[in-house]
Design a protein around this motif. Structure first.
Motif, PDB file in Angstrom:
ATOM      1  N   LYS A 183       0.342  -1.116   0.309  1.00 26.78           N
ATOM      2  CA  LYS A 183      -0.308   0.199  -0.255  1.00 26.78           C
ATOM      3  C   LYS A 183       0.931   1.009  -0.152  1.00 26.78           C
ATOM      4  N   SER A 184       1.856   1.579   0.439  1.00 26.08           N
ATOM      5  CA  SER A 184       2.718   2.412   0.321  1.00 26.08           C
ATOM      6  C   SER A 184       2.681   2.322  -1.010  1.00 26.08           C
ATOM      7  N   ILE A 185       3.064   2.134  -1.477  1.00 25.51           N
ATOM      8  CA  ILE A 185       3.147   2.411  -3.296  1.00 25.51           C
ATOM      9  C   ILE A 185       1.991   2.657  -3.728  1.00 25.51           C
ATOM     10  N   THR A 186       1.093   2.782  -3.722  1.00 27.58           N
ATOM     11  CA  THR A 186       0.025   3.190  -3.660  1.00 27.58           C
ATOM     12  C   THR A 186      -0.368   4.499  -3.684  1.00 27.58           C
ATOM     13  N   THR A 187       0.269   4.702  -1.924  1.00 24.05           N
ATOM     14  CA  THR A 187       0.419   6.346  -1.582  1.00 24.05           C
ATOM     15  C   THR A 187       0.533   6.913  -1.872  1.00 24.05           C
ATOM     16  N   ALA A 188       1.900   6.410  -2.657  1.00 22.36           N
ATOM     17  CA  ALA A 188       2.890   7.390  -2.983  1.00 22.36           C
ATOM     18  C   ALA A 188       2.273   7.803  -4.572  1.00 22.36           C
ATOM     19  N   ILE A 189       1.770   6.606  -5.068  1.00 25.11           N
ATOM     20  CA  ILE A 189       1.558   7.482  -6.362  1.00 25.11           C
ATOM     21  C   ILE A 189       0.531   8.009  -6.023  1.00 25.11           C
ATOM     22  N   ILE A 190      -0.316   8.187  -4.893  1.00 27.05           N
ATOM     23  CA  ILE A 190      -1.528   9.072  -4.990  1.00 27.05           C
ATOM     24  C   ILE A 190      -0.900  10.214  -4.605  1.00 27.05           C
ATOM     25  N   PHE A 191       0.260  10.600  -3.386  1.00 24.38           N
ATOM     26  CA  PHE A 191       0.296  11.928  -3.071  1.00 24.38           C
ATOM     27  C   PHE A 191       1.158  12.355  -4.685  1.00 24.38           C
ATOM     28  N   SER A 192       2.354  11.468  -6.101  1.00 20.02           N
ATOM     29  CA  SER A 192       2.914  11.971  -6.271  1.00 20.02           C
ATOM     30  C   SER A 192       2.419  12.532  -7.165  1.00 20.02           C
ATOM     31  N   GLY A 193       0.768  11.703  -7.492  1.00 20.73           N
ATOM     32  CA  GLY A 193       0.424  12.389  -8.306  1.00 20.73           C
ATOM     33  C   GLY A 193       0.744  11.527 -10.501  1.00 20.73           C
ATOM     34  N   ALA A 194       1.464  10.450  -9.369  1.00 19.67           N
ATOM     35  CA  ALA A 194       1.562   9.506 -11.051  1.00 19.67           C
ATOM     36  C   ALA A 194       0.805   8.402 -11.831  1.00 19.67           C
ATOM     37  N   LYS A 195       1.178   8.444 -12.828  1.00 12.64           N
ATOM     38  CA  LYS A 195      -0.259   8.061 -13.477  1.00 12.64           C
ATOM     39  C   LYS A 195       0.378   6.253 -13.663  1.00 12.64           C
ATOM     40  N   PRO A 196       0.370   4.865 -13.068  1.00 11.51           N
ATOM     41  CA  PRO A 196       0.627   3.474 -13.070  1.00 11.51           C
ATOM     42  C   PRO A 196       0.498   3.159 -14.502  1.00 11.51           C
ATOM     43  N   VAL A 197       1.664   2.575 -14.557  1.00 11.12           N
ATOM     44  CA  VAL A 197       1.530   1.349 -16.174  1.00 11.12           C
ATOM     45  C   VAL A 197       1.590   0.005 -15.361  1.00 11.12           C
ATOM     46  N   PHE A 198       0.399  -0.643 -14.886  1.00 12.37           N
ATOM     47  CA  PHE A 198       0.593  -2.312 -14.637  1.00 12.37           C
ATOM     48  C   PHE A 198       0.678  -2.621 -15.400  1.00 12.37           C
ATOM     49  N   ILE A 199       1.539  -4.414 -14.606  1.00  8.26           N
ATOM     50  CA  ILE A 199       1.554  -5.130 -15.455  1.00  8.26           C
ATOM     51  C   ILE A 199       1.875  -6.481 -14.015  1.00  8.26           C
ATOM     52  N   HIS A 200       1.172  -7.246 -15.006  1.00 12.79           N
ATOM     53  CA  HIS A 200       0.389  -8.460 -14.201  1.00 12.79           C
ATOM     54  C   HIS A 200       1.952  -9.591 -13.891  1.00 12.79           C
ATOM     55  N   PRO A 201       2.204  -9.739 -12.460  1.00 15.69           N
ATOM     56  CA  PRO A 201       2.714 -10.773 -11.215  1.00 15.69           C
ATOM     57  C   PRO A 201       2.533 -11.950 -12.149  1.00 15.69           C
ATOM     58  N   GLU A 202       3.387 -12.705 -12.702  1.00 20.86           N
ATOM     59  CA  GLU A 202       3.575 -13.775 -11.972  1.00 20.86           C
ATOM     60  C   GLU A 202       2.373 -14.491 -11.295  1.00 20.86           C
ATOM     61  N   LEU A 203       1.659 -15.740 -11.816  1.00 26.76           N
ATOM     62  CA  LEU A 203       1.210 -16.637 -10.618  1.00 26.76           C
ATOM     63  C   LEU A 203       1.380 -18.124 -10.230  1.00 26.76           C
ATOM     64  N   ASP A 204       1.173 -18.376  -9.189  1.00 26.31           N
ATOM     65  CA  ASP A 204       1.342 -19.295  -9.348  1.00 26.31           C
ATOM     66  C   ASP A 204      -0.414 -20.467  -8.475  1.00 26.31           C
ATOM     67  N   GLU A 205      -0.193 -21.402  -9.567  1.00 28.44           N
ATOM     68  CA  GLU A 205      -0.859 -22.105  -9.131  1.00 28.44           C
ATOM     69  C   GLU A 205      -1.285 -22.942  -8.184  1.00 28.44           C
ATOM     70  N   LYS A 206      -0.109 -24.163  -8.236  1.00 25.57           N
ATOM     71  CA  LYS A 206      -0.012 -24.215  -6.948  1.00 25.57           C
ATOM     72  C   LYS A 206       0.016 -23.894  -6.000  1.00 25.57           C
ATOM     73  N   LEU A 207       0.302 -23.073  -5.252  1.00 26.27           N
ATOM     74  CA  LEU A 207       1.133 -22.356  -4.048  1.00 26.27           C
ATOM     75  C   LEU A 207      -0.764 -21.278  -3.947  1.00 26.27           C
ATOM     76  N   GLY A 208      -1.200 -21.146  -4.828  1.00 24.15           N
ATOM     77  CA  GLY A 208      -1.433 -19.696  -4.748  1.00 24.15           C
ATOM     78  C   GLY A 208      -1.325 -18.728  -4.931  1.00 24.15           C
ATOM     79  N   ILE A 209       0.036 -18.280  -5.376  1.00 23.14           N
ATOM     80  CA  ILE A 209       0.020 -17.258  -4.480  1.00 23.14           C
ATOM     81  C   ILE A 209       0.553 -16.115  -5.606  1.00 23.14           C
ATOM     82  N   SER A 210       1.045 -14.682  -6.455  1.00 21.88           N
ATOM     83  CA  SER A 210       1.829 -14.159  -6.972  1.00 21.88           C
ATOM     84  C   SER A 210       3.085 -14.009  -6.457  1.00 21.88           C
ATOM     85  N   HIS A 211       3.803 -14.113  -8.005  1.00 22.82           N
ATOM     86  CA  HIS A 211       5.759 -14.056  -7.796  1.00 22.82           C
ATOM     87  C   HIS A 211       5.918 -11.968  -8.147  1.00 22.82           C
TER      88      HIS A 211
END
Ligand SMILES: Cc1ncc(COP(=O)(O)O)c(C=O)c1O
Length: 489
Positions: free
Chosen positions: A116-144
């Motif tokens: 959340k500190s990153i989203t907060t900084a994006i709000i504070f700075s007025g930056a425009k985020p360009v999002f990339i999806h992280p890779e997902l691990d189907e076996k563990l159910g977590i994102s890398h």
């Protein structure tokens, strides 16, 4: 000055030993003016160095004496050109990184599963985020993490971006090919900012993945307090100069930092740096051995799985930190949350985190075989008492489409909002943050256009019993949207 010395801690102790008559803040004056029970609990030594930036003790906002010296030694230890001490946690260091490179309206390439500190900084700075999806691990159910290929694509599409942000290692200890990501971003003159909250130690052992500074990144926000032995809330921001200026970082950090910087925290950074630089390799040797032994023993408990090297080999799993024990409990027929509560109630064991499928336990220089044996014994009992599911649990971890950003998160944050039924929200701009955990990827951020597909995604997840987090109305019947701003007019 060398890595055996601690200019800040030593200077502080020498100052305290002179027992100056204090007519300055803090008003407890080495504990004499505070609650007796708390004073006795903390002890006179700690209270004698609870001081602030009087002239002999330098100033974190304009370091020129013992703080400068301590930061220079830290830079040498971390392989950085400059190290800045942070008493605002890694969150403060992350906000500084982003605000140092982004002006209002500037683009920044970020993974979707950010802290959340990153989203907060994006709000504070007025930056425009360009999002990339992280890779997902189907076996563990977590994102890398994010892959070099995804970074290449994003840089090609947005060569004007002012930064690429990488989470390295992830909370679960997985690293991407950071050197390659840095090469790609640098070929566009884009600086690489690393959220290294979970990786302070990796710099100090060659069996651990490369640190941000070793991989050539420009900035790294590194939690010394998490895994490097300093006190909670103390972190560092490491800088490799070239694409980012030292002066800019210093002034932004100063803007975001209290003027009453805690010397107890600062001194703990100075001493943690000495401990890591001098003893880190040997301590981590022991940790790796202890964790490897724990991993093997967990894997011999029926229905538990603790991933090791076999997790490597995908585009996003280039390296891993063996001191992190990801313990998949899904085949015990219970959730990670159930396991966490059971361990607390039955064995007085506290884990680092749990989610639907996993527990995460960390092994650090603070552990010995005794703690590991206790964990293994508890996990064996848990497995014996559970009713395992004999077939692999089906776990299709889907990711929602990334919605179109209609307003910068800052504009959305400051806009007037209204609460409307979710079912009528298609085409409106979200004013809220909605996320399913795991995999911890937001469905909507403030400023994004709500789509039918993403509402459907929320419904599916709720029906599957997955926790949807974020909005004020936790039944998700309603959502806050930007007032009277029809996105498709
Ligand atoms: C990935 C990540 N980044 C940043 C942070 C923020 O660190 P801090 O708590 O030191 O502010 C955390 C904290 O848990 C984290 O997990």
């Amino acid at each position: 000055m060398n890595q055996l010395t601690t200019p800040l801690f030593t200077g502080l102790k020498e100052h305290a030993a002179k027992k100056p008559t204090q007519f300055h803040i803090p008003g407890h004056k080495t504990g004499k003016g505070m609650d007796q029970e708390y004073r006795e609990f903390l002890g006179d030594s700690a209270l004698s160095i609870d001081l602030i930036n009087i002239e002999p003790l330098d100033d974190l906002h304009h370091p020129h004496g013992m703080i400068r010296d301590a930061q220079e030694l830290a830079a040498e230890a971390f392989g950085a050109d400059y190290t800045f001490f942070s008493v605002q946690g890694t969150s403060g260091a992350i906000m500084t990184m982003i605000m140092s490179v982004c002006h209002p309206g500037d683009k920044i390439i970020v993974p979707r599963n950010v802290h959340k500190s990153i989203t907060t900084a994006i709000i504070f700075s007025g930056a425009k985020p360009v999002f990339i999806h992280p890779e997902l691990d189907e076996k563990l159910g977590i994102s890398h993490g994010i892959t070099p290929k995804a970074v290449q694509k994003a840089c090609e599409a947005h060569p004007d971006a002012k930064g690429v942000l990488v989470i390295n290692p992830t909370y679960f200890g997985i690293t991407a090919d950071l050197t390659h990501i840095v090469e790609i971003a640098h070929s566009y003159d884009i600086p690489v900012l690393v959220d290294e909250a979970h990786g302070v130690h990796i710099h100090f052992h060659d069996q651990l993945p490369l640190s941000a500074m070793q991989a050539g990144a420009d900035l790294a926000a590194t939690s010394v307090h998490k895994l490097g032995g300093s006190l909670t809330q103390s972190s560092v921001l490491n800088l490799r100069e070239g694409l980012v200026s030292h002066g800019r970082v210093q002034s932004i950090l100063s803007m975001l930092t209290t003027t009453s910087t805690s010397y107890i925290l600062l001194a703990s950074l100075d001493t943690a740096r000495r401990h890591l630089a001098i003893n880190g390799k040997a301590l981590l040797d022991d940790c790796i051995k202890l964790a490897t032994n724990a991993r093997d023993r967990i894997n011999s408990i029926p229905h538990l799985y603790c991933p090791g090297e076999e997790i490597l080999g995908s585009d996003a799993t280039y390296g891993y930190d063996p001191t992190k024990l990801i313990i998949s409990v899904k085949n015990l027929g219970i959730t990670g949350y159930d396991a966490e509560v059971w361990l607390r109630k039955q064995h007085n064991i506290e884990v680092e985190l749990s989610d639907l499928y996993n527990l995460l336990c960390i092994i650090t220089p603070g552990d010995t075989q005794v703690e590991v044996d206790k964990l293994i014994h508890a996990l064996s009992t848990l497995a014996a008492e559970s009713t395992p599911t004999h077939q692999e649990k089906d776990m299709t971890v889907k990711v929602p489409d990334i919605p179109v950003l209609a307003l910068t998160p800052r504009d959305a944050f400051y806009a007037s909002t209204e609460r409307i039924p979710m079912k009528h929200a298609v085409g409106r701009i979200s004013a809220e943050f909605v996320m399913v955990y795991p995999p911890g990827i937001p469905i909507f951020l403030p400023g994004e256009i709500i789509t039918e597909d993403n509402i459907q995604y929320i419904k599916e997840n709720m029906e599957a019993g997955l926790p949807v987090q974020g909005p004020q109305d936790d039944t998700l019947e309603n959502i806050h949207v930007i007032k009277e701003q029809r996105a498709f007019q």
